[in-house]
Design a protein around this motif. Structure first.
Motif, short mmCIF file in Angstrom:
data_model
loop_
_atom_site.label_atom_id
_atom_site.label_comp_id
_atom_site.label_asym_id
_atom_site.label_seq_id
_atom_site.Cartn_x
_atom_site.Cartn_y
_atom_site.Cartn_z
N PRO A 120 0.82 -1.21 0.00
CA PRO A 120 0.00 0.00 0.00
C PRO A 120 0.85 1.25 0.00
O PRO A 120 1.95 1.28 0.54
CB PRO A 120 -0.78 -0.12 1.31
CG PRO A 120 0.12 -0.89 2.21
CD PRO A 120 0.88 -1.83 1.33
N ASP A 147 -2.09 -2.86 6.94
CA ASP A 147 -3.55 -2.75 6.89
C ASP A 147 -4.01 -1.53 7.69
O ASP A 147 -3.74 -1.46 8.90
CB ASP A 147 -4.18 -4.03 7.45
CG ASP A 147 -5.69 -4.05 7.28
OD1 ASP A 147 -6.31 -3.01 7.01
OD2 ASP A 147 -6.27 -5.16 7.41
N ASN A 206 -16.09 -3.84 3.87
CA ASN A 206 -15.07 -3.04 3.21
C ASN A 206 -15.29 -3.05 1.70
O ASN A 206 -15.79 -4.03 1.13
CB ASN A 206 -13.68 -3.59 3.51
CG ASN A 206 -13.25 -3.31 4.93
OD1 ASN A 206 -13.44 -2.21 5.43
ND2 ASN A 206 -12.68 -4.30 5.58
N ASP A 263 -4.95 -4.51 -4.17
CA ASP A 263 -5.14 -3.38 -3.26
C ASP A 263 -5.85 -3.79 -1.97
O ASP A 263 -6.27 -2.92 -1.20
CB ASP A 263 -5.97 -2.29 -3.95
CG ASP A 263 -5.23 -1.64 -5.10
OD1 ASP A 263 -4.01 -1.44 -4.97
OD2 ASP A 263 -5.86 -1.34 -6.13
N MET A 264 -5.95 -5.09 -1.72
CA MET A 264 -6.66 -5.57 -0.54
C MET A 264 -5.69 -6.11 0.51
O MET A 264 -4.76 -6.87 0.18
CB MET A 264 -7.65 -6.67 -0.93
CG MET A 264 -8.77 -6.19 -1.84
SD MET A 264 -9.83 -4.95 -1.10
CE MET A 264 -10.68 -5.91 0.15
N TYR A 275 -8.42 3.60 -0.17
CA TYR A 275 -9.00 2.27 0.03
C TYR A 275 -10.46 2.30 0.46
O TYR A 275 -11.15 1.30 0.37
CB TYR A 275 -8.17 1.49 1.06
CG TYR A 275 -6.73 1.38 0.66
CD1 TYR A 275 -6.36 0.74 -0.51
CD2 TYR A 275 -5.72 1.97 1.43
CE1 TYR A 275 -5.05 0.67 -0.91
CE2 TYR A 275 -4.40 1.90 1.03
CZ TYR A 275 -4.07 1.25 -0.13
OH TYR A 275 -2.75 1.19 -0.54
N GLN A 284 -11.78 2.11 3.22
CA GLN A 284 -12.07 1.06 4.19
C GLN A 284 -12.94 1.59 5.31
O GLN A 284 -12.95 2.79 5.61
CB GLN A 284 -10.77 0.48 4.76
CG GLN A 284 -10.10 1.28 5.85
CD GLN A 284 -9.26 2.45 5.36
OE1 GLN A 284 -9.18 2.69 4.16
NE2 GLN A 284 -8.66 3.20 6.27
#
Length: 536
Positions: A26, A93, A394, A401-402, A470, A472
């Motif tokens: 990331p 993360d 999410n 990209d996870m 992201y 998220q």
């Protein structure tokens, strides 16, 4: 001499890190220079609370030789874990917990059932299509990157009774819990297979046996009130029905109510305002979701559900779906909120609706997977174009990209998971993240009680939550929550869009404003931009 030794160790760690560190996947990852510092007390706003208080793993008065002291010997360099970001979190993360970079000492051995000095036994109800090797790699990622105080998570898989998406069978779910208790001897269990949102029979029986459950979806019966009833044993990544439905009501009130049904068919669009109906399902164990949070929320903005219909799965499915659509159409409903099994919407209700020339808006959600690409790939296109709703999980991006993919590649760089593995690996990873966060923040004295106290006192860093790149979800358990996520984004379905989850397929969930997320009390007071802008 001590100062010189400390400087030498810092230089050694820096050199090792520069030479061995792989490029982080990331863009937001940074190496935290404080990663080599030995932990002597919980970071600010971390889990332990007052010294010697409930959940403090350091013991009475906050003193425990398991935590480092000034007089302790030099740091064991191989045990240093790198932190990421500022404030530091445990992994790349953005949903990972505050970082614990180092610990040494005695962990207390058997602090709870399923916990030894070396292992934490976790049951894995193995669903037939899952990639077991990849799930084990995810557990190995946790063991490598999280501070588990000399222990490691050991997955013990078993095959749960019944098939995925089968109707609930209370005896079978209780028998599964008994197996986890008597044969596996687990500290915790991950999610079992889907049972029409009625998986709570398994989790409730685990709680009665004093075993933690860490589910991905909370299920149709699980609310915060119910989770507190079984505290400290039940936890979930996705929010309970009460949170989902309160958000759904505010989303409808602020963005859809008293506006024309512009995403319905041509005939339905003649109405000047939306007319809302609700379908919810009674499962074979006699349960239905509690719809009162939805009704109460809609009532506050003057919206009444014109029709509330119960889908009976024990009846003839095709005939039952046809009758439901006749009633909805007859009452002039333009917009159907459906708390339904994905397969029933796709395979029965939508075809029945098309057969009657009835094209309402379908207001769907995360409830039993109505917000994933492959749910509606075989839905009638003249119906699926009218799917809009909320997604609480999410955002699904390209796998590169996870975070679950980063974790897999870190453990096994040559592994290339198939497209069909995306959904279950994403869900298993999120459950393992929740579990690992509670174990890490609880400290060496791991019990269900210290696990719960730690999670609910921890303040997760949450960098960039709900925003690019992201999008998220914001995570945390503030206020005594037992679910990790409380916010949501808005989505529509595009039958012609290429899937991010399965790039070889077309048909994808698309995200309003690329996936911007909102939580209760903050839903925008404007009509959402469905079917506008890029898909994801």
């Amino acid at each position: 001499m001590n100062t010189a030794l400390a400087v030498a160790i810092v230089v050694l760690i820096a050199a090792f890190t520069i030479s061995k560190r792989e490029p982080p996947p990331p863009t937001i990852a940074e190496f935290a220079p404080q990663a080599q510092e030995q932990i002597r007390e919980a970071p600010n706003e971390q889990s332990f609370g007052e010294a010697g208080g409930p959940g403090d793993p350091r013991g009475e008065g906050g003193e425990n030789p398991a935590f480092a002291t000034e007089e302790e010997e030099a740091i064991d360099v191989p045990r240093v874990r790198r932190c990421v970001g500022d404030p530091p979190r445990q992994t790349e993360d953005p949903q990972s917990p505050p970082c614990v970079p180092y610990w040494s000492g005695e962990n207390g051995g058997e602090t709870s059932r399923g916990v030894t000095a070396n292992e934490i036994i976790v049951a894995l109800p193995f669903v037939f299509f899952e990639d077991l090797g990849a799930i084990r790699d995810l557990a190995n990622h946790v063991n490598k990157r999280y501070e588990l105080y000399g222990r490691k998570i050991v997955l013990k898989e078993y095959t749960p009774r019944g098939n995925i998406s089968s109707h609930p069978n209370i005896e079978q779910e209780h028998a599964d819990a008994q197996q986890v208790d008597q044969e596996i001897g687990a500290f915790a269990s991950l999610s079992t297979g889907l049972r029409w949102g009625q998986e709570h029979h398994y989790y409730d029986e685990l709680a009665r046996r004093k075993i933690l459950s860490v589910a991905h979806g909370a299920g149709g019966q699980l609310t915060e009130e119910r989770l507190k009833e079984f505290a400290p044993y039940q936890w979930a990544v996705l929010p309970g029905m009460d949170t989902m439905l309160r958000n759904y009501a505010e989303f409808v009130c602020n963005g859809l109510a008293k506006k024309p049904p512009r995403f319905a068919g041509a005939k339905e669009q003649l109405e000047t305002e939306r007319v809302f109906g609700l379908i919810y399902q009674r499962t074979t164990d006699g349960n239905t979701p509690d719809i009162s949070p939805l009704e109460d929320g809609l009532d506050r903005c003057g919206v009444t559900l014109k029709v509330k219909l119960e889908d009976n799965p024990s009846a003839d499915t095709g005939r039952n779906a046809g009758n439901l659509m006749i009633q909805m159409s007859g009452e002039g409903v333009t917009s159907i909120i459906c708390l339904c099994q994905c397969n029933d919407v796709r395979d029965h209700m939508m075809p029945a609706s098309s057969g009657q020339g009835y094209f309402p808006e379908w207001l769907l959600s995360t409830y039993i997977n109505n917000d994933v690409d492959n749910c509606h790939r075989t839905s009638p296109p003249d119906q699926s174009r009218s799917i809009i709703g909320l997604t609480f999980g999410n955002k699904h991006l390209l796998r590169e990209d996870m975070p679950w993919y980063w974790a897999l590649k870190e453990v096994n760089s040559s592994y290339n998971p198939g497209e069909g593995s995306y959904y279950h690996l994403s869900a298993r990873y999120a459950s393992l993240l929740l579990l690992a966060s509670g174990i890490q923040m609880a400290g060496p004295n791991l019990t269900p009680e210290t696990f719960a106290a730690a999670l609910q006192k921890t303040r997760f860093p949450n960098p960039g939550a709900g925003l690019a790149p992201y999008y998220q979800a914001r995570v945390g358990f503030e206020g005594g929550k037992h679910t990790m996520i409380g916010d949501a984004g808005m989505f529509w379905y595009d039958a012609a869009a290429q899937s991010a989850i399965e790039p070889s397929q077309v048909g994808a969930v698309c995200f309003v404003d690329l996936g911007l997320r909102y939580r209760l009390g903050r839903w925008p007071k404007e009509e959402p931009r469905f079917r506008q802008g890029p898909c994801y």
